[in-house]
Design a protein around this motif. Structure first.
Motif, mmCIF file in Angstrom:
data_model
loop_
_atom_site.group_PDB
_atom_site.id
_atom_site.type_symbol
_atom_site.label_atom_id
_atom_site.label_comp_id
_atom_site.label_asym_id
_atom_site.label_seq_id
_atom_site.Cartn_x
_atom_site.Cartn_y
_atom_site.Cartn_z
ATOM 1 N N CYS A 58 -19.177 -84.551 -61.223
ATOM 2 C CA CYS A 58 -19.473 -84.283 -59.816
ATOM 3 C C CYS A 58 -18.237 -83.679 -59.161
ATOM 4 O O CYS A 58 -17.153 -84.249 -59.242
ATOM 5 N N PHE A 59 -18.411 -82.538 -58.544
ATOM 6 C CA PHE A 59 -17.331 -81.830 -57.861
ATOM 7 C C PHE A 59 -17.422 -82.113 -56.371
ATOM 8 O O PHE A 59 -18.489 -82.006 -55.778
ATOM 9 N N THR A 60 -16.302 -82.487 -55.781
ATOM 10 C CA THR A 60 -16.230 -82.707 -54.336
ATOM 11 C C THR A 60 -15.073 -81.887 -53.794
ATOM 12 O O THR A 60 -13.964 -81.933 -54.326
ATOM 13 N N ASP A 61 -15.333 -81.143 -52.718
ATOM 14 C CA ASP A 61 -14.296 -80.324 -52.111
ATOM 15 C C ASP A 61 -13.791 -81.024 -50.856
ATOM 16 O O ASP A 61 -14.488 -81.101 -49.854
ATOM 17 N N HIS A 62 -12.588 -81.582 -50.931
ATOM 18 C CA HIS A 62 -11.956 -82.267 -49.804
ATOM 19 C C HIS A 62 -11.020 -81.295 -49.096
ATOM 20 O O HIS A 62 -10.627 -80.276 -49.660
ATOM 21 N N SER A 63 -10.604 -81.638 -47.905
ATOM 22 C CA SER A 63 -9.645 -80.780 -47.197
ATOM 23 C C SER A 63 -8.303 -80.740 -47.936
ATOM 24 O O SER A 63 -7.577 -79.759 -47.849
ATOM 25 N N GLN A 64 -7.990 -81.786 -48.712
ATOM 26 C CA GLN A 64 -6.725 -81.826 -49.476
ATOM 27 C C GLN A 64 -6.856 -81.144 -50.837
ATOM 28 O O GLN A 64 -5.897 -81.042 -51.574
ATOM 29 N N GLY A 65 -8.063 -80.739 -51.217
ATOM 30 C CA GLY A 65 -8.280 -80.072 -52.496
ATOM 31 C C GLY A 65 -9.462 -80.664 -53.232
ATOM 32 O O GLY A 65 -10.041 -81.669 -52.813
ATOM 33 N N PRO A 66 -9.854 -80.058 -54.359
ATOM 34 C CA PRO A 66 -11.043 -80.493 -55.088
ATOM 35 C C PRO A 66 -10.823 -81.777 -55.891
ATOM 36 O O PRO A 66 -9.711 -82.087 -56.305
ATOM 37 N N SER A 67 -11.932 -82.490 -56.104
ATOM 38 C CA SER A 67 -11.939 -83.671 -56.975
ATOM 39 C C SER A 67 -13.069 -83.518 -57.980
ATOM 40 O O SER A 67 -14.089 -82.895 -57.691
ATOM 41 N N LEU A 68 -12.880 -84.105 -59.154
ATOM 42 C CA LEU A 68 -13.881 -84.068 -60.207
ATOM 43 C C LEU A 68 -13.998 -85.461 -60.790
ATOM 44 O O LEU A 68 -13.005 -86.066 -61.190
ATOM 45 N N ARG A 69 -15.202 -85.996 -60.815
ATOM 46 C CA ARG A 69 -15.472 -87.330 -61.362
ATOM 47 C C ARG A 69 -16.654 -87.263 -62.294
ATOM 48 O O ARG A 69 -17.531 -86.446 -62.075
ATOM 49 N N SER B 292 -6.216 -86.495 -74.487
ATOM 50 C CA SER B 292 -5.855 -86.833 -73.109
ATOM 51 C C SER B 292 -7.073 -87.282 -72.311
ATOM 52 O O SER B 292 -8.215 -86.947 -72.630
ATOM 53 N N ARG B 293 -6.804 -88.063 -71.289
ATOM 54 C CA ARG B 293 -7.848 -88.544 -70.384
ATOM 55 C C ARG B 293 -7.260 -88.571 -68.979
ATOM 56 O O ARG B 293 -6.186 -89.119 -68.757
ATOM 57 N N TYR B 294 -7.993 -87.944 -68.046
ATOM 58 C CA TYR B 294 -7.472 -87.827 -66.689
ATOM 59 C C TYR B 294 -8.595 -87.575 -65.694
ATOM 60 O O TYR B 294 -9.712 -87.233 -66.056
ATOM 61 N N TRP B 295 -8.265 -87.756 -64.434
ATOM 62 C CA TRP B 295 -9.134 -87.428 -63.315
ATOM 63 C C TRP B 295 -8.478 -86.310 -62.544
ATOM 64 O O TRP B 295 -7.255 -86.190 -62.546
ATOM 65 N N ILE B 296 -9.283 -85.546 -61.843
ATOM 66 C CA ILE B 296 -8.756 -84.595 -60.874
ATOM 67 C C ILE B 296 -9.149 -85.152 -59.513
ATOM 68 O O ILE B 296 -10.335 -85.325 -59.219
ATOM 69 N N ASP B 297 -8.153 -85.501 -58.726
ATOM 70 C CA ASP B 297 -8.398 -86.109 -57.416
ATOM 71 C C ASP B 297 -7.614 -85.362 -56.347
ATOM 72 O O ASP B 297 -6.384 -85.416 -56.318
ATOM 73 N N ARG B 298 -8.346 -84.667 -55.523
ATOM 74 C CA ARG B 298 -7.748 -83.901 -54.425
ATOM 75 C C ARG B 298 -6.616 -83.000 -54.919
ATOM 76 O O ARG B 298 -5.508 -83.038 -54.426
ATOM 77 N N ARG B 299 -6.946 -82.247 -55.977
ATOM 78 C CA ARG B 299 -6.065 -81.240 -56.558
ATOM 79 C C ARG B 299 -4.951 -81.826 -57.423
ATOM 80 O O ARG B 299 -4.154 -81.102 -57.997
#
Length: 102
Positions: free
Chosen positions: A22-33, A45-52
């Motif tokens: 799920c992609f969410t576009d925040h004012s601080q940048g995109p997140s992916l969960r 590797s294992r990681y999250w993308i949270d607000r860029r």
């Protein structure tokens, strides 16, 4: 498709959808969960993308990977089973499966 955040150069596939990421576009940048786990790549590797920003996690054991994949499959099955649950042909198919598997 993108490249792994660890810098190994591996291509990472993260399909967006109701049962995948799920992609969410925040004012601080995109997140992916949920997290991105490169189990089949050498880096593992294992990681999250949270607000860029990249949030790193620990490497999973083979048992954790298997459990994670099983949970993904259950999530997909549940979503698609409920998506068409009210269709008459789905009810007939389930009934046929139930009498043939006995």
């Amino acid at each position: 498709m993108s490249l792994c955040a660890c810098g190994c150069g591996s291509k990472v596939r993260t399909p967006l959808g109701p049962t995948e990421w799920c992609f969410t576009d925040h004012s601080q940048g995109p997140s992916l969960r949920p997290s991105i786990g490169n189990w089949q790549r050498p880096c593992k590797s294992r990681y999250w993308i949270d607000r860029r920003k990249i949030e790193w996690s620990t490497e999973w054991t083979p048992e954790q990977i298997a459990a994670g994949r099983a949970a993904e499959e259950r999530r997909r099955e549940h979503y698609y089973a409920n998506l068409y649950a009210d269709r008459w042909w789905v009810r007939v198919w389930r009934w046929l499966k139930s009498i043939t598997s006995s």
